[in-house]
Design an enzyme around this catalytic site. Structure first.
Site, PDB file in Angstrom:
ATOM      1  N   SER A  36      40.286  38.634  42.140  1.00 26.99           N
ATOM      2  CA  SER A  36      41.087  39.843  42.376  1.00 26.99           C
ATOM      3  C   SER A  36      42.472  39.492  42.879  1.00 26.99           C
ATOM      4  O   SER A  36      43.403  40.288  42.739  1.00 26.99           O
ATOM      5  CB  SER A  36      40.426  40.703  43.455  1.00 26.99           C
ATOM      6  OG  SER A  36      39.117  41.041  43.111  1.00 26.99           O
ATOM      7  N   HIS A  56      40.378  39.617  34.559  1.00 24.93           N
ATOM      8  CA  HIS A  56      40.010  40.467  35.696  1.00 24.93           C
ATOM      9  C   HIS A  56      39.385  41.777  35.223  1.00 24.93           C
ATOM     10  O   HIS A  56      40.079  42.659  34.703  1.00 24.93           O
ATOM     11  CB  HIS A  56      41.275  40.733  36.534  1.00 24.93           C
ATOM     12  CG  HIS A  56      41.016  41.465  37.809  1.00 24.93           C
ATOM     13  ND1 HIS A  56      41.935  42.312  38.380  1.00 24.93           N
ATOM     14  CD2 HIS A  56      39.943  41.484  38.637  1.00 24.93           C
ATOM     15  CE1 HIS A  56      41.442  42.812  39.494  1.00 24.93           C
ATOM     16  NE2 HIS A  56      40.238  42.328  39.673  1.00 24.93           N
ATOM     17  N   GLU A  60      42.412  42.825  32.977  1.00 26.76           N
ATOM     18  CA  GLU A  60      43.732  42.197  33.099  1.00 26.76           C
ATOM     19  C   GLU A  60      43.611  40.737  32.645  1.00 26.76           C
ATOM     20  O   GLU A  60      42.757  39.999  33.153  1.00 26.76           O
ATOM     21  CB  GLU A  60      44.217  42.242  34.557  1.00 26.76           C
ATOM     22  CG  GLU A  60      44.610  43.643  35.017  1.00 26.76           C
ATOM     23  CD  GLU A  60      45.074  43.679  36.465  1.00 26.76           C
ATOM     24  OE1 GLU A  60      46.101  44.314  36.741  1.00 26.76           O
ATOM     25  OE2 GLU A  60      44.400  43.094  37.336  1.00 26.76           O
ATOM     26  N   ASN A  71      45.693  45.602  41.530  1.00 26.47           N
ATOM     27  CA  ASN A  71      45.471  45.444  42.975  1.00 26.47           C
ATOM     28  C   ASN A  71      46.770  45.454  43.777  1.00 26.47           C
ATOM     29  O   ASN A  71      46.778  45.784  44.962  1.00 26.47           O
ATOM     30  CB  ASN A  71      44.655  44.182  43.275  1.00 26.47           C
ATOM     31  CG  ASN A  71      43.177  44.411  42.984  1.00 26.47           C
ATOM     32  OD1 ASN A  71      42.725  45.552  42.960  1.00 26.47           O
ATOM     33  ND2 ASN A  71      42.430  43.352  42.749  1.00 26.47           N
TER      34      ASN A  71
END
Ligand code: CAA
Ligand code: NAD
Length: 296
Positions: A119, A140, A152, A190
């Site tokens: 992450s 991701h 991602e 994130n």
């Protein structure tokens, strides 16, 4: 390079979802965990998700059986030697990931691709623990993996273009929509999501409202699918705490710093839904908010 066989490292919240969608999409998939107990828990999670899918009419019973038949489980790194792609979803801890990659690098064939589901950690830093930085990417996924459409794809300045193409095709074959990001801590999602969920905890600490009211506020006032505390419990308070520390360490900005309540929850074992208690208590139905900050 065409991906035919997939290895998944870690069968926790994310690894189990990644292994499930990989097997559902026709890939022979082998999952590695640290202990037979952890493997069993992950296997159970996959079985339950597929069974719920069948019960909801979203997955055909034959599809469930076919997916399960493509999955195998191991605690032996050597079993991953022939995988074309290894997706790593172990705990968000740089030391653990680097140690895992160094070990994997000695075993898995040199042309295979390593993809981290991290992450917040640097893809470049993990790639440096191997002798294949050109065949290393970020991939991701989002939680819950079988339901969330995004992946991602992170290329570093060393990643070979063919590798980005191969994992992008893999993500599409899983029914996901890939977006490209650079190797910047937190990537795109994130970078925006983590300050928001940490700020919800700060709002709670400051007395802006209760857990229920803050959750309702963002759900009903902004149309978010779930409020920030329900989301924190889904992601894991422990995992979010590790992510926040990594992001704060990188950027030194308060918006990424974990609030004091969060640290205490992690220390006390309030890790969210997976531990049965977090901002909500999951031993009752419907889950009841934990009123930590009320005077006792
Ligand atoms: N198998 C197959 N399909 C299933 C299923 C299952 N076991 N369970 C549910 N579904 C289907 C449902 O049938 C439904 O389909 P339709 O839309 O066609 O009706 C759909 O999935 C949604 O399910 P539900 O109606 O049961 O649940 P919901 O509407 O409450 O949605 C949710 C659940 C998708 C999780 C939604 O609440 C949501 O999007 N929450 C936000 C999650 C989020 O933000 N995740 C990202 C976290 S951050 C992260 O992952 C990155 C990180 O690094 C920390
Ligand atoms: P988790 O705690 O649910 O699972 C981690 C699993 O890794 C555990 O089952 C543990 O036994 C296993 N593990 C630890 N060391 C291992 C090793 N050396 N080899 C194999 N398995 C090992 O955590 P999670 O939420 O699944 O997170 C895993 C990764 O995915 C982290 O990098 C996290 O940041 C990332 N991620 C998490 C979310 C989320 O919402 N939780 C979303 C996207 C990405």
């Amino acid at each position: 390079m065409e991906v035919k066989s997939v290895g998944v490292l870690g069968c926790g919240l994310m690894g189990s979802g990644i292994a499930q969608v990989s097997a559902q999409s026709g890939y022979s998939t082998i999952v590695l965990e640290v202990s037979p107990e952890a493997l069993q828990a992950g296997q159970k999670r996959i079985d339950q998700f597929l069974s719920a899918g069948v019960a909801k009419g979203k997955v055909r019973a034959e599809e469930k059986q076919a997916a399960l038949s493509r999955l195998s489980f191991t605690t032996d790194f050597k079993s991953l030697a022939g995988c074309d792609l290894v997706v790593e979803a172990v705990v968000e801890d740089l030391a653990v990931k680097k140690e895992t990659y160094a070990r994997l690098d000695r075993i898995v064939k040199q042309e295979s691709i390593f993809a981290s589901n991290t992450s917040s950690l640097s893809i470049t830093e993990m790639a440096a623990a191997t002798h294949r930085p050109g065949r290393f990417v970020g991939l991701h996924f989002f939680n819950p993996v079988p339901l969330m459409k995004l992946v991602e794809v992170t290329r570093t300045i060393q990643t070979e273009p063919g590798v980005v193409e191969a994992v992008t095709s893999f993500a599409r074959a899983l029914g996901k929509t890939p977006i490209q990001t650079s190797d910047r801590t937190g990537f795109i999602v994130n970078r925006l999501l983590v300050p928001y969920i940490l700020d919800a905890i700060r709002a709670l600490e400051e007395g802006a409202g209760s857990i229920t009211d803050i959750d309702q506020g963002m759900k009903l006032g902004c149309g978010y699918p779930m409020g920030p505390f329900t989301l924190l419990d889904l992601v894991g308070i422990d995992t979010t705490y590790f992510i926040a520390n990594i992001m704060f360490d990188e950027f030194r900005e308060r918006r990424f710093s974990p609030p004091p309540l969060m640290k205490r929850m992690v220390l006390a074992g309030f890790h969210g839904r997976k531990s049965g208690k977090g901002f909500y208590d999951y031993s009752v139905e419907p889950p009841r908010p934990n009123d930590f900050l009320a005077a006792r």
